[in-house]
Write a protein that holds these residues in place. Structure first.
Motif, mmCIF file in Angstrom:
data_model
loop_
_atom_site.group_PDB
_atom_site.id
_atom_site.type_symbol
_atom_site.label_atom_id
_atom_site.label_comp_id
_atom_site.label_asym_id
_atom_site.label_seq_id
_atom_site.Cartn_x
_atom_site.Cartn_y
_atom_site.Cartn_z
ATOM 1 N N GLN A 30 -26.688 14.534 -14.690
ATOM 2 C CA GLN A 30 -25.469 13.941 -14.145
ATOM 3 C C GLN A 30 -25.424 14.012 -12.619
ATOM 4 O OE1 GLN A 30 -21.786 14.669 -16.363
ATOM 5 N NE2 GLN A 30 -23.071 15.449 -18.032
ATOM 6 N N VAL A 31 -25.941 15.086 -12.042
ATOM 7 C CA VAL A 31 -26.012 15.178 -10.578
ATOM 8 C C VAL A 31 -26.981 14.115 -10.055
ATOM 9 C CG1 VAL A 31 -26.795 16.610 -8.641
ATOM 10 C CG2 VAL A 31 -25.347 17.613 -10.426
ATOM 11 N N ARG A 32 -28.149 14.004 -10.689
ATOM 12 C CA ARG A 32 -29.111 12.971 -10.278
ATOM 13 C C ARG A 32 -28.490 11.575 -10.376
ATOM 14 N NH1 ARG A 32 -32.681 15.218 -14.028
ATOM 15 N NH2 ARG A 32 -33.934 16.874 -13.144
ATOM 16 N N ARG A 33 -27.756 11.319 -11.448
ATOM 17 C CA ARG A 33 -27.135 10.012 -11.642
ATOM 18 C C ARG A 33 -26.116 9.717 -10.542
ATOM 19 N NH1 ARG A 33 -26.115 10.414 -16.838
ATOM 20 N NH2 ARG A 33 -28.234 9.768 -17.270
ATOM 21 N N ARG A 34 -25.296 10.720 -10.184
ATOM 22 C CA ARG A 34 -24.311 10.541 -9.110
ATOM 23 C C ARG A 34 -25.017 10.167 -7.803
ATOM 24 N NH1 ARG A 34 -20.892 8.757 -10.870
ATOM 25 N NH2 ARG A 34 -20.245 9.567 -12.819
ATOM 26 N N THR A 44 -33.275 5.911 -4.534
ATOM 27 C CA THR A 44 -34.260 4.979 -5.102
ATOM 28 C C THR A 44 -35.321 5.741 -5.881
ATOM 29 O OG1 THR A 44 -33.891 3.442 -3.279
ATOM 30 C CG2 THR A 44 -35.935 3.183 -4.528
ATOM 31 N N GLU A 45 -35.771 6.842 -5.342
ATOM 32 C CA GLU A 45 -36.778 7.670 -6.018
ATOM 33 C C GLU A 45 -36.267 8.158 -7.377
ATOM 34 O OE1 GLU A 45 -38.624 12.091 -5.364
ATOM 35 O OE2 GLU A 45 -38.402 10.837 -3.573
ATOM 36 N N ILE A 46 -35.024 8.578 -7.420
ATOM 37 C CA ILE A 46 -34.437 9.052 -8.678
ATOM 38 C C ILE A 46 -34.351 7.909 -9.683
ATOM 39 C CG2 ILE A 46 -32.317 9.928 -9.747
ATOM 40 C CD1 ILE A 46 -31.911 11.595 -7.166
ATOM 41 N N ARG A 47 -33.896 6.734 -9.218
ATOM 42 C CA ARG A 47 -33.799 5.580 -10.121
ATOM 43 C C ARG A 47 -35.167 5.180 -10.662
ATOM 44 N NH1 ARG A 47 -30.053 3.719 -6.160
ATOM 45 N NH2 ARG A 47 -31.625 2.332 -5.320
ATOM 46 N N LEU A 48 -36.198 5.225 -9.825
ATOM 47 C CA LEU A 48 -37.551 4.866 -10.279
ATOM 48 C C LEU A 48 -38.083 5.869 -11.305
ATOM 49 C CD1 LEU A 48 -39.195 3.607 -6.963
ATOM 50 C CD2 LEU A 48 -38.506 2.246 -8.959
ATOM 51 N N LYS A 49 -37.792 7.142 -11.105
ATOM 52 C CA LYS A 49 -38.211 8.158 -12.084
ATOM 53 C C LYS A 49 -37.516 7.923 -13.425
ATOM 54 C CE LYS A 49 -39.576 11.920 -9.040
ATOM 55 N NZ LYS A 49 -39.290 13.288 -8.592
ATOM 56 N N GLU A 50 -36.230 7.587 -13.387
ATOM 57 C CA GLU A 50 -35.503 7.290 -14.629
ATOM 58 C C GLU A 50 -36.092 6.075 -15.326
ATOM 59 O OE1 GLU A 50 -31.299 6.829 -14.123
ATOM 60 O OE2 GLU A 50 -31.010 8.884 -13.444
ATOM 61 N N LEU A 51 -36.419 5.053 -14.552
ATOM 62 C CA LEU A 51 -37.018 3.843 -15.115
ATOM 63 C C LEU A 51 -38.359 4.159 -15.751
ATOM 64 C CD1 LEU A 51 -37.005 0.799 -15.570
ATOM 65 C CD2 LEU A 51 -38.005 0.535 -13.284
#
Length: 106
Positions: free
Chosen positions: A22-26, A86-93
């Motif tokens: 949830q912290v990463r998502r925020r 962006t890095e967090i979003r790419l890891k999630e993807l």
């Protein structure tokens, strides 16, 4: 500020992983920009009704990943790295694509 972090008792993942996600998502969606102060460990533990140790573990792991930084006597903040969201979003993807590929194989 952090009341929207919700820990689910029915989620099979450990509570500290739920907090980390949830912290990463925020951060990824831009709600918490670089330099944003996170709630104290005690405040977040009280708000999410989990133990201080659980929040401490989540913060420790996030700090080890370079997502947050703790400044003694000042607090915990989102790391001021360019492109962190962006890095967090790419890891999630990548994780979602890997899961889809595994499901397609199986």
């Amino acid at each position: 500020m952090y009341s929207d972090l919700v820990i689910s008792q029915t989620d099979r993942r450990p509570m500290y992983l739920q907090i980390m996600d949830q912290v990463r998502r925020r951060i990824a969606v831009g709600d918490w920009p670089p330099g944003h102060e996170l709630p104290s460990i005690r405040a977040l533990a009280a708000a999410t009704r989990v133990s201080v140790i659980t929040v401490k573990r989540a913060y420790f792991d996030l700090e080890r990943e370079g997502v947050i930084v703790t400044r003694p006597g000042r607090g915990t903040f989102v790391a001021e790295r360019g492109g962190l969201a962006t890095e967090i979003r790419l890891k999630e993807l990548d994780a979602h694509l890997a899961a889809a590929a595994d499901a397609a194989r199986g």
